[in-house]
Design a protein around this motif. Structure first.
Motif, short mmCIF file in Angstrom:
data_model
loop_
_atom_site.label_atom_id
_atom_site.label_comp_id
_atom_site.label_asym_id
_atom_site.label_seq_id
_atom_site.Cartn_x
_atom_site.Cartn_y
_atom_site.Cartn_z
N GLU A 123 0.83 -1.21 0.00
CA GLU A 123 0.00 0.00 0.00
C GLU A 123 0.86 1.26 0.00
O GLU A 123 0.55 2.24 -0.69
CB GLU A 123 -0.93 0.00 1.23
CG GLU A 123 -2.04 -1.03 1.19
CD GLU A 123 -1.56 -2.43 1.49
OE1 GLU A 123 -2.30 -3.38 1.17
OE2 GLU A 123 -0.43 -2.58 2.03
N TRP A 127 0.47 4.11 -2.78
CA TRP A 127 0.08 5.48 -2.41
C TRP A 127 1.12 6.50 -2.85
O TRP A 127 0.76 7.57 -3.37
CB TRP A 127 -0.11 5.58 -0.90
CG TRP A 127 -1.24 4.77 -0.35
CD1 TRP A 127 -2.40 4.41 -1.02
CD2 TRP A 127 -1.33 4.19 0.96
NE1 TRP A 127 -3.20 3.66 -0.20
CE2 TRP A 127 -2.59 3.50 1.02
CE3 TRP A 127 -0.51 4.18 2.08
CZ2 TRP A 127 -3.00 2.83 2.17
CZ3 TRP A 127 -0.92 3.52 3.22
CH2 TRP A 127 -2.16 2.85 3.26
N SER A 132 -2.72 1.94 -8.40
CA SER A 132 -3.76 1.09 -7.82
C SER A 132 -3.27 -0.36 -7.85
O SER A 132 -2.23 -0.66 -8.44
CB SER A 132 -5.07 1.22 -8.61
OG SER A 132 -4.93 0.62 -9.89
N LYS A 133 -4.01 -1.24 -7.22
CA LYS A 133 -3.61 -2.65 -7.19
C LYS A 133 -3.63 -3.28 -8.57
O LYS A 133 -3.01 -4.33 -8.79
CB LYS A 133 -4.52 -3.42 -6.24
CG LYS A 133 -4.31 -3.05 -4.78
CD LYS A 133 -5.15 -3.91 -3.85
CE LYS A 133 -4.88 -3.57 -2.39
NZ LYS A 133 -5.68 -4.38 -1.46
N SER A 135 -2.56 -1.60 -11.25
CA SER A 135 -1.57 -0.90 -12.08
C SER A 135 -0.46 -1.85 -12.51
O SER A 135 -0.09 -2.78 -11.79
CB SER A 135 -0.96 0.27 -11.30
OG SER A 135 -1.93 1.24 -10.97
#
Length: 339
Positions: A123, A127, A132-133, A135
């Protein structure tokens, strides 16, 4: 005189003096041999004093602020990596790095493997890089790597550290300590903070970039662009140490810091009238103070190599807007009066 020589006390004293002299000489020779052996042992094992290519010669750097203050420094030292550990017999772990780095993605890397490599959470990596997961990353891509799991935050106008800690579910004292702040009020608009252990809130607003005209800023210094855009929206300009650094536009000095500062060295920030903030790292001398009004072209300091550098240069950041120097390729010569 003859009577004194024939006295038994005379011969007793003479023998005692001879024994004392012999014992003293013996002890001194033994101590000299012991010291010589110890010296050779130390030189052979640790190289504390011996001239050796592995030694690091560290000379003090004069950090002058506002032309009238000198930061405390130390005399010349010859340092071996084993000195502190051996002399002090310390078992304390090495200090954790607090510096943010850029990582170039290599073939075969994944978000998970990079996070594991740098011992941070997935995470945190997502961030910091607006990912994003779902990506995908590609070889050659640059990623921001935080030194610990948490959140990267840019201070906005009106922010307080207690509100930031609350919004990101972090501990106030840990934010103060990790960012080496003097207290919870030691934050300024445009500051970039690491929130250790922080969690990104469900809705996080992005500050839109402020549009600026090409003619608004002038060059902050003369020199050659030695590095293109990097952390954080920065361009590096190389020149000789002591080269002038000026305010590229009018504004108010927000922050002035001296010392290591997580690799930034001596630095300052300026808030300009349009809300854009400019940042100047690695200065040798700073000529302004917090709260001071500056005009375009006014000298604010001199180029240096304080902090983590590989040579004399200015690390110049623009926050809340596009860096106006990003249009120039590496190798471009910047000279006042030429556009």
């Amino acid at each position: 005189m003859r009577r004194f020589i024939k006295s038994p006390f005379f011969f007793f004293g003479l023998v005692f003096f001879g024994l004392a002299l012999f014992l003293t000489i013996f002890l001194l020779q033994k101590e000299a041999l012991h010291f010589s052996f110890l010296k050779e042992s130390v030189l052979a094992e640790t190289h504390y004093l011996k001239s050796n290519s592995d030694l690091n010669f560290e000379t003090p750097e004069l950090n002058i602020i506002n032309e009238n203050s000198l930061i405390a420094n130390s005399p010349l030292w010859i340092v071996s990596p084993k000195v502190l550990g051996t002399l002090g017999d310390f078992n304390e772990p090495a200090e954790i790095s607090k510096e943010i780095i850029e990582y170039i993605v290599e073939k075969g890397d994944t978000i998970q493997s990079i996070a594991k490599k740098f011992n941070i959470s997935v995470e945190t990596l997502l961030w910091a890089n607006d990912l994003s997961k779902n990506s995908k990353i590609t070889a050659g891509q640059e990623l921001i790597i935080l030194p610990v799991s948490g959140v990267l935050y840019t201070v906005k106008k009106g922010d307080t550290l207690s509100e930031i800690a609350k919004n990101y579910k972090a501990k106030l004292n840990e934010i103060v300590a990790f960012n080496e702040l003097e207290n919870q009020d030691d934050i300024f608009q445009g500051d970039i903070l690491i929130i250790p252990g922080g969690k990104m809130p469900p809705v996080s607003s992005q500050t839109p970039l402020i549009p600026i005209a090409d003619s608004y800023f002038t060059y902050p210094c003369e020199g050659i662009i030695s590095q293109g855009l990097h952390l954080f929206n920065a361009i590096d300009i190389a020149n000789e140490c002591g080269s002038l650094v000026i305010a590229p536009a009018g504004g108010t000095v927000l922050k002035v810091k001296s010392g290591w500062n997580m690799g930034a060295g001596n630095y300052l920030t300026i808030l300009h009238l349009n809300g854009v903030i400019t940042v100047y790292y690695h200065l040798s001398i700073i000529r302004v103070e917090p709260g001071q009004k500056v005009n375009s072209g006014e000298i604010i300091g001199f180029m240096g190599n304080t902090g983590r550098t590989t040579g004399c240069h200015l690390h110049f950041e623009v926050r809340n807007a596009q860096n106006f120097l990003s249009k120039y390729p590496v190798g471009t010569l910047l000279k006042w009066g030429a556009k």
